[in-house]
Design an enzyme around this catalytic site. Sequence first.
Site: not given
Length: 851
Positions: A442, A525
């Site tokens: 990420d 997320y």
Amino acid sequence: MAPAGYEPLKNEQELEGLLEPNTTPPRTPRSSRSRRLVFSIVALLGVVGVTAFYALPARNARYAAEVSSGTGSILGDSDEHLTRCPSNLPPPATPPAKTNPFASLTVPETVAIHEWVSSPARGLNLTEGTKAQLNDNFIYRIEAYRPAKKDAVRYLDNPDTTNPPERYAHVVIHHGAKAEPYVQDYLIGPIPVSSKTSMRKLSEIYHRDPIPYNSRGFSHATELSPILLKVMPALAEATEELFGGSVRGLPNDTLVAGTSAPFSFDGSFRRSWVSWRRNVPGPWLHPVNFFQYIDFTGTDPEHWKLLKIVYNHQVFDTIEEFLTAFHNGTLKRLPDRPDQDPAAGDWSTRKRPQPFAPRDLDHLPGPRSISFAGLRFRVDRALQYVSWMGWGMYLGFDRDMGLSLWDLRFKGDRIIYELAPQEAIAQYAGNDPMQTTTAWLDRYFGMGAGVRDMVPGYDCPHEAVYLPATTTNFEGSITRERAICIFEQDTGRPITRHTGYSEGEFGATRGYQLVVRSISTVGNYDYLFDYMFMIDGTIEVRLSASGYLQGGYWEPAQEGYGTAIRETTMGSLHDHVINYKVDLDVAGEDNSLLFTSTATETITQPWFEDDWGSEVIQQKISKKFIENENDALLKFPPNLQGGYSLVNREALNRWGIPRGYAIHPGYSPIHNTVVGSKRLLNNANWARYNLAVSKRKETEPTSSCQWNMHLPGHPVVDFHKFFDGENITQTDLVAWVNVGMHHLPQAEDSPNTRTNLAASSFFLTPLNYFDYDVSMDSTNSILLTAPTKPGDAWSYDDYGVAPAHCIPPAVAPFEYLGVKTFGLDGKLAPPTTAEEMRKSAELFHRIKVEL
């Protein structure tokens, strides 16, 4: 006379004016005037909670009882006047130095750097980022570059006699116009821009140079539209019949795309599986089991091509092959399912389910924290410096990983030079092209760029103090005013206590903590980054997750790879592992790595009595120093019978023991499950361990980088190359510590994962660093003494810190404004639509195809 910082109320009418109107039906009144006051106070207590109620002194117990029964006034005696609470603004801090060496760049600074780099004198042939295409050269991002530790420490330790270290900027340029396109990092400085400013390649912190263009950053949400517009409109007839949706590049398209990663193995290509989902809220939970494998290598969309189509486990090489099977009846179709009804999508939203059963008393607001005597932490907003109860720290912020903490001191001593997240992976499993090929890193998307303004009263308590953060990309700068929140909380449990009967045995110390928090939303997320500081010198570093699962299409073939959470949706099995850099300086920079473990032994002693036999089995502590980097790639021992710490062998406490700090596992101490997968081969080697310890080097500032996700075969930062057999005895060390979770999804992950379960942490805690438990220094403690006469109350000493009581300020009306955006010229940009914000936030997690 009111205590300092308090303002007495003049009369009961003024008190009533501070409180919201009350609509509770009246009970048996004493007078209409007192009745109004009583119920206003009760309404207030419903907001403030039991903390406010029990803050009343004992002599007001009668009035508290009357309020509870609805028969009395809380003001009571004429000398008992409720007062307004002190300001809930933090008092000013006193940083050790008047410059934050780790501060982010300001918007004017980034504008000046952008203009300087873009000048024809640099010869870079740059296009403005907002107008650039893939085959242009343009500035991808600008941010501060941290100074060398020796320079920063020299200044921080001698701020009155030493100048702050010179400041530099880290600039990334996409060189798309080159015959062989590439990405390059540059170091620009010193800044502010002047005649002394120069520019050079920043390559010493990487393991390959330059960076392949096929691993470049994702610059525009519509980057894949050219290839998808070649594929999907041609399939519209089939997708309408199979899924009730189509893609034509129009605003009313009913399908959206998402891609898997990595895009490349070594940078020689750029390819991805594209999955399709319903264009409804929470699209990640509405997959339709339709995939294409596309090649978008290079900078010319005309050369991009479709490689495969997969539907219901059937593989087709071309659009024509798929359409032939669709028309001639040989296509094995998926059955119709209830969730395919576009109107039945509210289950994937955060709307309250209907019908719902109200919970008892849930119509009342819950308790909230109030600092009745004023905030107890200090903040310097300009320098982004925070102090509390002996702790002090500077804050930093960057595009890749967001919030970082620097020069952390406790009771005047530096404990940690740098505490910062490094990377977050999510590796999936499944029986479809999307889930089985996905390994997210990420940092690529930017945890800092993904930081969102927090929701007051929900993400942080109403009393929290917010600090801003700014990141800069190819379009300009974004400032989030509520990027960081700071608050003190009562954990509701004492940090130490004992019930005893001899003098000095009975007492307790309150377990207060200071929390520094930021929240990043990366596609589906949400990650909550918490740093919790305690009065004994301990820090808990906690990562919690929420948001949407990356859902797969549920069918019997998916059994074992996830859990059905709806008729056609499954939550996919995956691991999260998040890496932190902890540059501990324990009683100085020269530290050693100590492994302490326990094992059982069987012993005999001459005094053993015959009743129990001649042997005893018991535990024994063993200690071992790890002296070579190659032996410092570590996992916690089974049953957690041991742990690791950094100690200074030359600095002893009063009892002759090396002073140290232990790295203690908290919630869910895991490491990555799958090792050896080609899609995560060498770009996240740090995830194989619970922690690792290396010799600190300026050329090894991070364990990962933005481009690692797309280069598992030949990463730009290869963590294993940090470990080259060097001696790590009494030298400057860095601990790389992992948290994470094995996420076995369940029905309760719908619509969003819960932070109470999806959480992991580690502790940094004193290990013989002090001569005693320094939390005993806190005056927020109580010491009880047994009565001399049986039956009398116990006497106590609260060290003069009695509970305070006052009228808290009204909670500000709820407001959520979003962001401030600035163009490349530094001027405030006009507000944008929610859809435009969504595009820049979700990138290829949710691709809305556009003409």
